[in-house]
Motif scaffolding. Structure first.
Motif, PDB file in Angstrom:
ATOM      1  N   GLY A  25       0.784  -1.433   0.051  1.00  0.00           N
ATOM      2  CA  GLY A  25      -0.243  -0.111  -0.108  1.00  0.00           C
ATOM      3  C   GLY A  25       0.735   1.288  -0.014  1.00  0.00           C
ATOM      4  O   GLY A  25       0.131   2.403   0.256  1.00  0.00           O
ATOM      5  N   GLU A  26       2.217   1.163   0.082  1.00  0.00           N
ATOM      6  CA  GLU A  26       2.847   2.381   0.061  1.00  0.00           C
ATOM      7  C   GLU A  26       2.761   3.111  -1.359  1.00  0.00           C
ATOM      8  O   GLU A  26       2.709   2.521  -2.470  1.00  0.00           O
ATOM      9  N   ASP A  27       2.744   4.317  -1.489  1.00  0.00           N
ATOM     10  CA  ASP A  27       2.706   5.468  -2.547  1.00  0.00           C
ATOM     11  C   ASP A  27       4.253   5.634  -2.986  1.00  0.00           C
ATOM     12  O   ASP A  27       4.607   6.552  -2.334  1.00  0.00           O
ATOM     13  N   LEU A  28       4.610   5.246  -4.072  1.00  0.00           N
ATOM     14  CA  LEU A  28       6.072   5.375  -4.345  1.00  0.00           C
ATOM     15  C   LEU A  28       6.375   6.621  -5.605  1.00  0.00           C
ATOM     16  O   LEU A  28       7.359   6.699  -5.957  1.00  0.00           O
ATOM     17  N   ASP A  29       5.140   7.131  -5.570  1.00  0.00           N
ATOM     18  CA  ASP A  29       5.217   8.117  -6.455  1.00  0.00           C
ATOM     19  C   ASP A  29       5.443   9.463  -5.898  1.00  0.00           C
ATOM     20  O   ASP A  29       4.718   9.882  -5.291  1.00  0.00           O
ATOM     21  N   ASP A  30       6.625  10.286  -6.471  1.00  0.00           N
ATOM     22  CA  ASP A  30       6.729  11.636  -6.023  1.00  0.00           C
ATOM     23  C   ASP A  30       6.149  12.717  -7.051  1.00  0.00           C
ATOM     24  O   ASP A  30       6.503  13.962  -6.754  1.00  0.00           O
ATOM     25  N   THR A  31       5.549  12.620  -8.053  1.00  0.00           N
ATOM     26  CA  THR A  31       5.052  13.459  -8.979  1.00  0.00           C
ATOM     27  C   THR A  31       3.899  14.226  -8.178  1.00  0.00           C
ATOM     28  O   THR A  31       2.931  13.522  -7.542  1.00  0.00           O
ATOM     29  N   GLY A  81      -3.435   6.924 -11.822  1.00  0.00           N
ATOM     30  CA  GLY A  81      -3.108   6.607 -10.423  1.00  0.00           C
ATOM     31  C   GLY A  81      -1.718   6.463 -10.013  1.00  0.00           C
ATOM     32  O   GLY A  81      -1.411   6.165  -8.933  1.00  0.00           O
ATOM     33  N   GLY A  82      -0.939   6.886 -11.149  1.00  0.00           N
ATOM     34  CA  GLY A  82       0.579   7.203 -10.857  1.00  0.00           C
ATOM     35  C   GLY A  82       1.386   5.912 -10.975  1.00  0.00           C
ATOM     36  O   GLY A  82       1.024   4.964 -11.507  1.00  0.00           O
ATOM     37  N   PHE A  83       2.725   6.052 -10.434  1.00  0.00           N
ATOM     38  CA  PHE A  83       3.599   4.934 -10.572  1.00  0.00           C
ATOM     39  C   PHE A  83       3.295   3.720  -9.856  1.00  0.00           C
ATOM     40  O   PHE A  83       2.774   3.498  -8.932  1.00  0.00           O
ATOM     41  N   ASN A  84       3.311   2.416 -10.658  1.00  0.00           N
ATOM     42  CA  ASN A  84       3.048   1.055 -10.336  1.00  0.00           C
ATOM     43  C   ASN A  84       4.272   0.390 -10.801  1.00  0.00           C
ATOM     44  O   ASN A  84       4.016  -0.257 -11.934  1.00  0.00           O
ATOM     45  N   PRO A  85       4.680  -0.030  -9.873  1.00  0.00           N
ATOM     46  CA  PRO A  85       6.226  -1.098 -10.307  1.00  0.00           C
ATOM     47  C   PRO A  85       5.575  -2.451 -10.677  1.00  0.00           C
ATOM     48  O   PRO A  85       6.390  -3.255 -11.399  1.00  0.00           O
ATOM     49  N   LEU A  86       4.276  -2.898 -10.516  1.00  0.00           N
ATOM     50  CA  LEU A  86       3.842  -3.945 -10.735  1.00  0.00           C
ATOM     51  C   LEU A  86       3.704  -4.159 -12.385  1.00  0.00           C
ATOM     52  O   LEU A  86       4.052  -5.002 -13.157  1.00  0.00           O
ATOM     53  N   ASN A  87       3.364  -2.911 -12.994  1.00  0.00           N
ATOM     54  CA  ASN A  87       3.323  -2.700 -14.256  1.00  0.00           C
ATOM     55  C   ASN A  87       4.695  -3.105 -14.915  1.00  0.00           C
ATOM     56  O   ASN A  87       4.925  -3.644 -16.066  1.00  0.00           O
TER      57      ASN A  87
END
Length: 283
Positions: free
Chosen positions: A249-255, A262-268
């Motif tokens: 559940g951590e938000d890793l996107d600093d935009t 939905g922003g950065f998704n490392p799963l993609n």
């Protein structure tokens, strides 16, 4: 798909229509031993935080167990199950629950009708808020079994195939204990069962001399509040990779700008790297 498992058309049909899949030999012996050692250590303590007990201790375990021993962390990105989960739900996911469950033997003289827990759906708050007829497919569990359940009445999780499609409560005939189509899977240590949150299930009796041991890892869409936690403690999060952090559940996107995607998704990125197709099944 880079050596990772891919769902067959029959598996897709079964999960869509029946609400579950059985995947054999997911965990090796070393991993099983490590998980049992961790579980035994936790169950031997008097810790109450996150503990979930029923039936006077016959059903015992811990919620959010992934934070309680590092042995559980690799289950979050298990190389067999994670690709299958993504193929079923897509990649906009996070951990919903991690549940260590020990199902001790039933006392002598217990009736064959004993079910711990009884027949239910997971994330029952959804049915209460939306109504059973409006319960969508929003999550699933990967139930990793660590002990021998190859004989009936060993405490396995029973399932009602097709109950994920029900628009009302499941029907149990008068005088019966289970739905007419209930199954009791026979499993070996290291097997895993994926089942939808909507699939009705219950705990079979355990008339053996052994404790049934399992860890259930649940995934749901990121817009659904997790069942076990609101936000994980940073002392735990700091141990994790970016992918694992995202999944808890951590938000890793600093935009700073608003991002409709939905922003950065490392799963993609992980899916692209490993050739995992994000196929989704209809509800």
């Amino acid at each position: 798909m880079d050596g990772l498992p891919k769902l067959s058309d029959e598996q897709r049909r079964q999960f869509r229509d029946e609400g579950y899949l059985i995947v054999r030999n997911v965990l090796d012996e070393a991993t099983i031993s490590s998980l049992i050692e961790a579980g035994d250590r936790l169950l031997a303590t008097d810790q109450r935080f996150n503990r979930f007990v029923q039936g006077g201790g016959i059903y015992d375990g811990f919620r959010n167990c992934i934070t309680m021993d590092d042995a559980f962390i690799p289950l979050l990105t298990n190389p067999v199950m994670l690709p299958l989960v993504i193929q079923l739900l897509g990649s906009n996911l996070q951990l919903s629950t991690s549940h260590l469950i020990y199902r001790h033997p039933d006392p002598p003289g217990s009736p064959e009708s004993v079910r711990r827990p009884g027949w239910h759906r997971d994330n029952g708050r959804t049915s209460l808020d939306l109504g059973a007829g409006n319960y969508p497919r929003i999550g699933l569990k990967c139930a990793f079994y660590l002990t021998d359940l190859s004989q009936p009445n060993s405490g396995v999780t029973m399932l009602a195939p097709g109950s994920n499609q029900l628009k009302e409560r499941i029907e149990i005939p008068t005088g019966a204990t289970d739905p007419v189509n209930a199954i009791e899977p026979l499993l070996n240590p290291g097997d895993c069962v994926i089942f939808e949150y909507r699939t009705w299930h219950a705990g079979a009796p355990n008339f053996t001399q052994m404790t049934r041991k399992a860890v259930m890892i649940g995934y749901a869409y990121r817009w659904l509040k997790p069942m076990d936690y609101v936000k994980q403690d940073m002392s735990f999060v700091e141990k994790l990779s970016d992918l694992e952090q995202y999944l808890v559940g951590e938000d890793l996107d600093d935009t700073l700008e608003f991002q409709p995607s939905g922003g950065f998704n490392p799963l993609n990125d992980w899916c692209q790297q490993h050739g995992v197709e994000q196929d989704r099944l209809g509800t």
